[in-house]
Each structure stands twice: as C-alpha cells, then as structure tokens.
Design a protein around this motif. Structure first.
Motif, PDB file in Angstrom:
ATOM      1  N   GLU A   4    -126.192  60.040  54.079  1.00 53.82           N
ATOM      2  CA  GLU A   4    -125.154  59.029  53.922  1.00 53.82           C
ATOM      3  C   GLU A   4    -125.436  58.236  52.649  1.00 53.82           C
ATOM      4  N   VAL A   5    -124.407  58.035  51.830  1.00 61.33           N
ATOM      5  CA  VAL A   5    -124.527  57.180  50.643  1.00 61.33           C
ATOM      6  C   VAL A   5    -123.799  55.872  50.948  1.00 61.33           C
ATOM      7  N   GLY A   6    -124.541  54.744  50.882  1.00 60.81           N
ATOM      8  CA  GLY A   6    -123.943  53.434  51.193  1.00 60.81           C
ATOM      9  C   GLY A   6    -124.311  52.984  52.590  1.00 60.81           C
ATOM     10  N   THR A   7    -125.578  52.627  52.793  1.00 58.57           N
ATOM     11  CA  THR A   7    -126.074  52.248  54.126  1.00 58.57           C
ATOM     12  C   THR A   7    -125.335  51.040  54.686  1.00 58.57           C
ATOM     13  N   GLY A   8    -125.096  50.033  53.836  1.00 63.59           N
ATOM     14  CA  GLY A   8    -124.400  48.815  54.261  1.00 63.59           C
ATOM     15  C   GLY A   8    -125.064  48.189  55.474  1.00 63.59           C
ATOM     16  N   SER A   9    -124.290  48.006  56.540  1.00 62.09           N
ATOM     17  CA  SER A   9    -124.817  47.382  57.766  1.00 62.09           C
ATOM     18  C   SER A   9    -125.747  48.310  58.546  1.00 62.09           C
ATOM     19  N   GLY A  10    -125.617  49.622  58.325  1.00 63.26           N
ATOM     20  CA  GLY A  10    -126.379  50.600  59.105  1.00 63.26           C
ATOM     21  C   GLY A  10    -125.599  51.167  60.282  1.00 63.26           C
ATOM     22  N   TYR A  11    -124.364  50.691  60.499  1.00 60.70           N
ATOM     23  CA  TYR A  11    -123.594  51.135  61.668  1.00 60.70           C
ATOM     24  C   TYR A  11    -123.257  52.625  61.600  1.00 60.70           C
ATOM     25  N   GLN A  12    -122.703  53.061  60.475  1.00 56.35           N
ATOM     26  CA  GLN A  12    -122.319  54.477  60.354  1.00 56.35           C
ATOM     27  C   GLN A  12    -123.539  55.386  60.535  1.00 56.35           C
ATOM     28  N   VAL A  13    -124.654  55.002  59.985  1.00 60.34           N
ATOM     29  CA  VAL A  13    -125.829  55.876  60.085  1.00 60.34           C
ATOM     30  C   VAL A  13    -126.357  55.915  61.527  1.00 60.34           C
TER      31      VAL A  13
ATOM     32  N   ILE B 224    -128.920  56.161  51.830  1.00 61.57           N
ATOM     33  CA  ILE B 224    -129.345  55.507  50.584  1.00 61.57           C
ATOM     34  C   ILE B 224    -128.425  54.336  50.274  1.00 61.57           C
ATOM     35  N   GLU B 225    -129.047  53.232  49.863  1.00 57.09           N
ATOM     36  CA  GLU B 225    -128.326  51.982  49.564  1.00 57.09           C
ATOM     37  C   GLU B 225    -128.887  51.418  48.265  1.00 57.09           C
ATOM     38  N   ARG B 226    -128.014  50.793  47.447  1.00 58.26           N
ATOM     39  CA  ARG B 226    -128.514  50.233  46.184  1.00 58.26           C
ATOM     40  C   ARG B 226    -129.008  48.794  46.335  1.00 58.26           C
ATOM     41  N   LEU B 227    -128.616  48.112  47.397  1.00 57.22           N
ATOM     42  CA  LEU B 227    -128.993  46.700  47.566  1.00 57.22           C
ATOM     43  C   LEU B 227    -130.094  46.574  48.629  1.00 57.22           C
ATOM     44  N   GLU B 228    -131.258  46.107  48.171  1.00 59.12           N
ATOM     45  CA  GLU B 228    -132.449  46.113  49.014  1.00 59.12           C
ATOM     46  C   GLU B 228    -132.279  45.330  50.317  1.00 59.12           C
ATOM     47  N   VAL B 229    -131.646  44.160  50.223  1.00 60.28           N
ATOM     48  CA  VAL B 229    -131.551  43.306  51.409  1.00 60.28           C
ATOM     49  C   VAL B 229    -130.731  44.001  52.511  1.00 60.28           C
ATOM     50  N   LEU B 230    -129.690  44.734  52.114  1.00 62.08           N
ATOM     51  CA  LEU B 230    -128.880  45.449  53.101  1.00 62.08           C
ATOM     52  C   LEU B 230    -129.683  46.587  53.724  1.00 62.08           C
ATOM     53  N   SER B 231    -130.390  47.333  52.898  1.00 67.29           N
ATOM     54  CA  SER B 231    -131.177  48.458  53.386  1.00 67.29           C
ATOM     55  C   SER B 231    -132.222  47.992  54.402  1.00 67.29           C
TER      56      SER B 231
ATOM     57  N   ASP C 133    -129.659  54.720  43.599  1.00 70.53           N
ATOM     58  CA  ASP C 133    -128.274  55.026  43.229  1.00 70.53           C
ATOM     59  C   ASP C 133    -127.830  56.317  43.904  1.00 70.53           C
ATOM     60  N   GLY C 134    -127.093  56.165  44.977  1.00 73.60           N
ATOM     61  CA  GLY C 134    -126.656  57.320  45.773  1.00 73.60           C
ATOM     62  C   GLY C 134    -125.569  58.149  45.116  1.00 73.60           C
ATOM     63  N   SER C 135    -125.017  57.686  43.975  1.00 71.73           N
ATOM     64  CA  SER C 135    -124.035  58.553  43.299  1.00 71.73           C
ATOM     65  C   SER C 135    -124.744  59.794  42.763  1.00 71.73           C
TER      66      SER C 135
ATOM     67  N   VAL D 102    -115.110  49.479  49.504  1.00 77.08           N
ATOM     68  CA  VAL D 102    -115.695  48.861  48.312  1.00 77.08           C
ATOM     69  C   VAL D 102    -116.091  49.985  47.357  1.00 77.08           C
ATOM     70  N   ARG D 103    -116.367  49.603  46.110  1.00 79.36           N
ATOM     71  CA  ARG D 103    -116.663  50.614  45.096  1.00 79.36           C
ATOM     72  C   ARG D 103    -118.066  51.183  45.196  1.00 79.36           C
ATOM     73  N   LEU D 104    -118.162  52.466  44.905  1.00 82.51           N
ATOM     74  CA  LEU D 104    -119.457  53.097  44.683  1.00 82.51           C
ATOM     75  C   LEU D 104    -119.849  52.759  43.247  1.00 82.51           C
ATOM     76  N   VAL D 105    -120.962  52.036  43.101  1.00 83.79           N
ATOM     77  CA  VAL D 105    -121.399  51.575  41.785  1.00 83.79           C
ATOM     78  C   VAL D 105    -122.636  52.368  41.390  1.00 83.79           C
ATOM     79  N   GLY D 106    -122.538  53.113  40.278  1.00 83.04           N
ATOM     80  CA  GLY D 106    -123.709  53.900  39.885  1.00 83.04           C
ATOM     81  C   GLY D 106    -123.437  54.775  38.683  1.00 83.04           C
ATOM     82  N   ARG D 107    -124.419  55.587  38.336  1.00 91.11           N
ATOM     83  CA  ARG D 107    -124.343  56.436  37.142  1.00 91.11           C
ATOM     84  C   ARG D 107    -123.183  57.404  37.213  1.00 91.11           C
TER      85      ARG D 107
HETATM   86  N1  SAH Z   1    -121.679  52.653  55.857  1.00 89.00           N
HETATM   87  C1  SAH Z   1    -121.641  51.210  55.850  1.00 89.00           C
HETATM   88  C2  SAH Z   1    -120.490  50.652  55.031  1.00 89.00           C
HETATM   89  C3  SAH Z   1    -120.984  50.412  53.693  1.00 89.00           C
HETATM   90  S1  SAH Z   1    -120.053  49.494  52.516  1.00 89.00           S
HETATM   91  C4  SAH Z   1    -121.631  50.630  57.241  1.00 89.00           C
HETATM   92  O1  SAH Z   1    -121.569  51.390  58.211  1.00 89.00           O
HETATM   93  O2  SAH Z   1    -121.733  49.406  57.337  1.00 89.00           O
HETATM   94  C5  SAH Z   1    -120.596  50.395  51.108  1.00 89.00           C
HETATM   95  C6  SAH Z   1    -122.044  50.244  50.727  1.00 89.00           C
HETATM   96  O3  SAH Z   1    -122.288  51.118  49.630  1.00 89.00           O
HETATM   97  C7  SAH Z   1    -122.432  48.858  50.249  1.00 89.00           C
HETATM   98  O4  SAH Z   1    -123.504  48.385  51.021  1.00 89.00           O
HETATM   99  C8  SAH Z   1    -122.830  49.058  48.799  1.00 89.00           C
HETATM  100  O5  SAH Z   1    -123.897  48.225  48.376  1.00 89.00           O
HETATM  101  C9  SAH Z   1    -123.247  50.522  48.802  1.00 89.00           C
HETATM  102  N2  SAH Z   1    -123.231  51.178  47.504  1.00 89.00           N
HETATM  103  C10 SAH Z   1    -122.339  51.053  46.493  1.00 89.00           C
HETATM  104  N3  SAH Z   1    -122.667  51.869  45.473  1.00 89.00           N
HETATM  105  C11 SAH Z   1    -123.798  52.533  45.841  1.00 89.00           C
HETATM  106  C12 SAH Z   1    -124.622  53.525  45.227  1.00 89.00           C
HETATM  107  N4  SAH Z   1    -124.372  54.015  44.016  1.00 89.00           N
HETATM  108  N5  SAH Z   1    -125.703  53.971  45.913  1.00 89.00           N
HETATM  109  C13 SAH Z   1    -125.982  53.499  47.142  1.00 89.00           C
HETATM  110  N6  SAH Z   1    -125.237  52.566  47.778  1.00 89.00           N
HETATM  111  C14 SAH Z   1    -124.164  52.104  47.142  1.00 89.00           C
END
Ligand code: SAH
Length: 222
Positions: free
Chosen positions: A91-100, A113-120, A141-143, A211-216
């Motif tokens: 999963e790319v974008g851990t966020g809250s952790g619910y989906q995972v 994988i998550e880009r923001l440490e506090v969320l991870s 960077d999960g992209s 929300v946007r996927l932010v990365g390379r």
């Molecule tokens: N799956 C999450 C929803 C996440 S919202 C849930 O169940 O709650 C999207 C998440 O993607 C955000 O936490 C954001 O920080 C993260 N994100 C954005 N760009 C990213 C990247 N390049 N690599 C990893 N995480 C990324």
C-alpha cells in the motif's frame, strides 16, 4: 490510548449498519471483503474528536491535512484488488492505517509506505494494538514503490497520481494488479492496471477524490 473493551463494543451496531447500507447495498458482496471491513474498528483510526463520526458515509480529516477515505471507497478499492490469502501486498499512503488494517485480514503479508513520519508511527501503533502482525511500515516516497520487498501480487495507492507510476508496474508480478486514483484535484478516477507479459491493461473504474500523491514519480511540492 487503548479504549476499554466495553466502549469499543459500542460501535458494533454502527459498523454493521455501515456494511449493510454503504457497502453491500452498493454492490460489494465478496464475503471476505465484508468480513475484513467488519473486523477493523474504524473508530480507532480517526481523531479522538471525530470518533462518533467514524462510520458516516464520508472521508474524514486526519493529522497533517490528510484524510481517511470514505468506507465505501476503502471497500471498493479492496474489492477491485482481488486479494487472495497467499498474496503479498504493497500500500502506498499509510495515512491513518485503516486501509492497511483491512488488507491485513485478506493477505499473507502487507507492506505500507508513508512519506510523513508522524502518520506512519501513529498508524503502526494502532495496527499493533489490534494484534495485527503481518504489516510492515516503511517511511519514504511511495511513488517509487518499495523495491526492497518487491515483487508484489497487488499494489494499492491511496493518494492521487498524475499518471500510473512506472516503478509500481515494475514491482508487480506478472498478472499482478495495481489499483490507484489518477488525475488532478477534483477530476480523479480509480484505475485498475494489470501487468501482463508485454503490456499493461488499464481499466477505468469510478470517479473519486483523494489527496495528492507527492513524490518523484507523482506531483511535486509539499
Ligand atoms: N490509506 C489511508 C488514506 C491515506 S491519505 C487510510 O486508510 O487512512 C493519503 C496518504 O498518502 C497521506 O497520508 C499522504 O501523506 C500519503 N502520501 C502522499 N504522497 C506519498 C508518497 N509519495 N509516498 C508515500 N505516502 C504518500
């Protein structure tokens, strides 16, 4: 931190109602997907002040200006991913952790994988508190995927990319499926991409808003 058991049970009727009215009624019938949605206490993945809204039919804000997806979208993407019990999933974008946490009930091994440490870190604590042991949390960077554990049977991206990131296709097994939102803010669609021997077959599913996927290999900026 940990809520007492009796308090947790208070959300069981709301969770059942969510599954009936928001998920089954809209056509998601796979019993494994429904059971996974039933197994995860969504109220533990939203900010304390929003617990009573955890089962509402919408996305909710979490820390760092990010969101936890609407329950239906979580179920829809999980269903589209067609996860089997032996699968390894990214999963790319851990966020809250619910989906995972939902995916952990369906797959053998899940990486997120998550880009923001506090969320991870918060997500990892919540998932551990539920006794879930088959998830590994990564920061980065999960992209670009998570090459160290590739290839994956399935990859799910929960932030919107400008296009299907090539690195993610490259980290799928042959026959593997990637589900992700593609497009600009306000104009996104969920796409399912299947990796075949010499090409990738893409299917457009439904409209969505992430929300946007932010990365390379995604949107640049913060
Ligand atoms: N799956 C999450 C929803 C996440 S919202 C849930 O169940 O709650 C999207 C998440 O993607 C955000 O936490 C954001 O920080 C993260 N994100 C954005 N760009 C990213 C990247 N390049 N690599 C990893 N995480 C990324």
């Amino acid at each position: 931190m940990n809520e007492p058991r009796d308090r947790d049970n208070a959300y069981d009727p709301a969770r059942r109602a969510m599954i009936d009215t928001q998920i089954s009624a809209r056509g998601i019938r796979d019993p494994r997907v429904l059971a996974a949605m039933d197994a995860v206490p969504r109220e533990r993945f939203v900010p304390e002040a929003l617990r009573s809204a955890a089962y509402e039919d919408r996305a909710l804000p979490i820390d760092e200006q990010q969101t936890i997806s609407q329950p239906y979208i979580v179920a829809y993407m999980t269903d589209a991913l067609c996860v089997a019990p032996h699968h390894r999933v990214l999963e790319v974008g851990t966020g809250s952790g619910y989906q995972v946490a939902v995916l952990a009930h369906l797959a053998n091994e899940v990486h997120t994988i998550e880009r923001l440490e506090v969320l991870s870190e918060t997500a990892a604590r919540r998932v551990a508190a539920l006794g879930i042991q088959n998830v590994q949390f990564h920061l980065g960077d999960g992209s670009l995927g998570w090459p160290d554990a590739a290839p994956y049977d399935r990859i799910i991206v929960t932030a919107a990319a400008p296009a299907v990131p090539p690195a993610l296709i490259a980290q799928l097994v042959e026959g593997g499926i990637l589900v992700l939102p593609v497009g600009e803010q306000g104009k996104q669609t969920l796409v399912s991409a299947t990796r075949r021997a010499h090409r990738t077959v893409e299917r457009v599913l439904i409209a969505c808003r992430f929300v946007r996927l932010v990365g390379r290999d995604a949107w640049h900026g913060s």
